[in-house]
Design an enzyme around this catalytic site. Structure first.
Site, PDB file in Angstrom:
ATOM      1  N   LYS A 122       0.831  -1.200   0.000  1.00  0.00           N
ATOM      2  CA  LYS A 122       0.000   0.000   0.000  1.00  0.00           C
ATOM      3  C   LYS A 122       0.871   1.259   0.000  1.00  0.00           C
ATOM      4  O   LYS A 122       1.919   1.299   0.673  1.00  0.00           O
ATOM      5  CB  LYS A 122      -0.889  -0.044   1.245  1.00  0.00           C
ATOM      6  CG  LYS A 122      -1.970   1.009   1.347  1.00  0.00           C
ATOM      7  CD  LYS A 122      -2.803   0.729   2.594  1.00  0.00           C
ATOM      8  CE  LYS A 122      -3.842   1.792   2.868  1.00  0.00           C
ATOM      9  NZ  LYS A 122      -4.618   1.482   4.106  1.00  0.00           N
TER      10      LYS A 122
ATOM     11  N   SER B 196      -9.341   1.835   3.936  1.00  0.00           N
ATOM     12  CA  SER B 196      -8.500   2.570   3.025  1.00  0.00           C
ATOM     13  C   SER B 196      -7.609   1.672   2.163  1.00  0.00           C
ATOM     14  O   SER B 196      -7.010   2.133   1.193  1.00  0.00           O
ATOM     15  CB  SER B 196      -7.616   3.537   3.816  1.00  0.00           C
ATOM     16  OG  SER B 196      -6.752   2.847   4.701  1.00  0.00           O
TER      17      SER B 196
ATOM     18  N   SER C 156      -9.637  -0.648   8.055  1.00  0.00           N
ATOM     19  CA  SER C 156      -9.092  -0.490   6.709  1.00  0.00           C
ATOM     20  C   SER C 156      -8.498  -1.744   6.088  1.00  0.00           C
ATOM     21  O   SER C 156      -8.168  -1.733   4.900  1.00  0.00           O
ATOM     22  CB  SER C 156      -8.037   0.624   6.695  1.00  0.00           C
ATOM     23  OG  SER C 156      -8.658   1.880   6.857  1.00  0.00           O
TER      24      SER C 156
END
Length: 479
Positions: A82, A157, A181
């Site tokens: 990420k 997220s 997330s």
């Protein structure tokens, strides 16, 4: 074995081949890269393609093996990282235009741990601005789409991570979780994850200029999103390896003592006044029945203070965000994210000043109550969300939208405030008027017992099946 067969492999099946020498790391990486190039243009899950770097690393791993070096436990496994975590030589953008040139001087511990285990990073995945939405879109990279269709948000997220791994872009996807997330993208895409407990996975970004707030440190954790529970058992022991840069890391083994007798599971459908959707109820019943079939002792039982704990926890986090982050959001955030935060502060009135200190102290009360409860019931099976996953940009639709996205997700952020592990696994594929979508449930566990939560997820998965199979049938698997 053809390239189109290789990218379909789970991390567990892939490493069985790479360890025997039946599959090279280069072929494993190339297959994942081919899949990424085929499907990512439609998904925008991977926002930085690291193909050249990945293939160089794969060849180096193959050469080391040829010289007699022992392959690591994740030898040749393609993974994604990420963009809010440091990877040496790459920008840690956090989805923010102003951070596009913040180049990481070193790898974060999770990146080091994965690569030390033999994994190969093939790309970096999308996140919303400041990694603070349960959806994934930003002005820097644009929107990520859910492989099930554009009627469902990919979650956030870690939305890029969830969409990537379920579409077959790598066998493992790194993500993180401060209020859901990892679990939101798992639920949105039909993936499997476990939010580790506090201190379980070492965390730190070498590029950061200041330390994060106390609640950000204690609620945020690093983890993985996978297509199967078995891949969590394979990969998490590598992810939890210690790193001295995280002074609060707890060096516990992945597997702990075997519990005597059938494991008791507290089962609840309580959604605290939010309407429980029939498809979510069916998923919960399926998960319960799967655990009973697998030998668990499941009893309807309410765990302590979920709603109060979750709401207090997130309101306290919003107090910290208001104090430490609001100026950055105003200076570098888009109007969209600023508007969303304005509604966050309405949905979760920030707890600040003296009351914040009181609530930080009360966190121990909530954690103690749960610790005592989990002595009798080591696992808690509950909804993750009370209704099927929401549409893209639902959180931009004012108070009602934010309430559906985050306001009702108390089972998510309560676990972050408590610092407890929680798995998220699909238990049903719903055919809704808007289109098909998976329905995930949550399994919380005793402190340090992520393995128990993953075992339970595997039992549910064994009854329901793995959600990537019907997904790939709908996508068309390609070559």
């Amino acid at each position: 074995m053809t390239q189109s067969e290789i990218w379909r492999l789970s991390a567990t099946d892939l490493t069985a081949l790479t360890h025997k020498g039946d599959l090279s790391a280069e072929n494993a990486a190339q297959a994942a890269i081919n899949r990424m190039e085929q499907v990512n243009p439609d998904l925008n899950a991977v926002v930085e393609n690291l193909s050249d770097e990945a293939l160089r690393r794969a060849r180096a791993l193959d050469q080391a093996r040829a010289k007699g070096e022992t392959p690591g436990p994740l030898h040749g496994v393609p993974v994604t990282i990420k963009v809010n975590v440091d990877q040496k030589g790459h920008a840690t953008t956090n989805g923010v235009v102003a951070l596009k040139d913040v180049i990481a001087p070193e790898d974060a511990p999770v990146v080091s741990n994965l690569q030390n285990a033999g994994a190969i990073v093939i790309g970096r995945t999308n996140t919303p601005e400041f990694s603070f939405r349960a959806d994934t879109d930003n002005p820097l990279y644009g929107r990520t789409y859910n492989p099930w269709g554009r009627h469902i948000s990919p979650g956030g997220s870690s939305g890029g991570a969830g969409a990537a791994v379920m579409a077959g872009i790598g066998a493992l996807a790194h993500g993180n979780d401060i209020g859901g997330s990892l679990r939101f993208p798992a639920a949105a895409n039909g993936a499997v994850t476990v939010k580790p407990g506090l201190g379980r996975v070492p965390a730190w970004n070498p590029s950061q200029k200041t330390e994060r707030g106390l609640l950000a440190q204690s609620m945020s954790v690093q983890g993985l999103i996978t297509r199967s529970a078995a891949d969590l058992h394979l990969s998490m022991p590598s992810l939890i390896a210690g790193d001295p840069r995280d002074p609060f890391h707890v060096p516990m083994p992945w597997r702990n003592e075997v519990l005597d007798g059938p494991i008791k599971v507290a089962f609840t459908k309580n959604t605290f006044g939010y309407a429980l959707h029939p498809e979510v109820e069916k998923a919960l019943d399926t998960a319960r029945d799967a655990l009973i079939d697998a030998g668990y002792l499941v009893e309807e039982m309410e765990p302590p203070d979920v709603f109060e704990c979750g709401r207090i926890g997130y309101r306290t986090l919003m107090g910290e965000v208001l104090t430490l982050m609001k100026s950055d959001i105003e200076a570098a955030g888009s109007q969209t994210i600023q508007d969303i935060f304005d509604v966050y502060f309405q949905e979760f009135p920030p707890i600040v000043e003296t009351e914040m200190i009181r609530m930080l102290a009360k966190r121990s009360h909530y954690a103690r109550e749960w610790s005592l409860f989990l002595q009798d019931y080591p696992l808690v099976l509950s909804p993750f969300l009370p209704r099927p996953f929401f549409k893209p940009d639902r959180d931009t639709e004012g108070a009602e939208g934010v309430h559906e996205v985050l306001g009702c997700a108390v089972y998510a952020y309560a676990m972050n405030f408590l610092g407890l592990p929680a798995a998220c696994v699909p238990a049903r594929l719903a055919e809704l008027p808007s289109g098909p979508q998976p329905i995930n449930v949550q399994i919380a566990a005793r402190r340090w017992r992520e393995d128990l939560a993953v075992d339970a997820a595997a039992a549910i998965e064994a009854r329901v099946g793995q959600m990537y199979i019907p997904l790939w049938e709908r996508m068309g698997t390609g070559n």
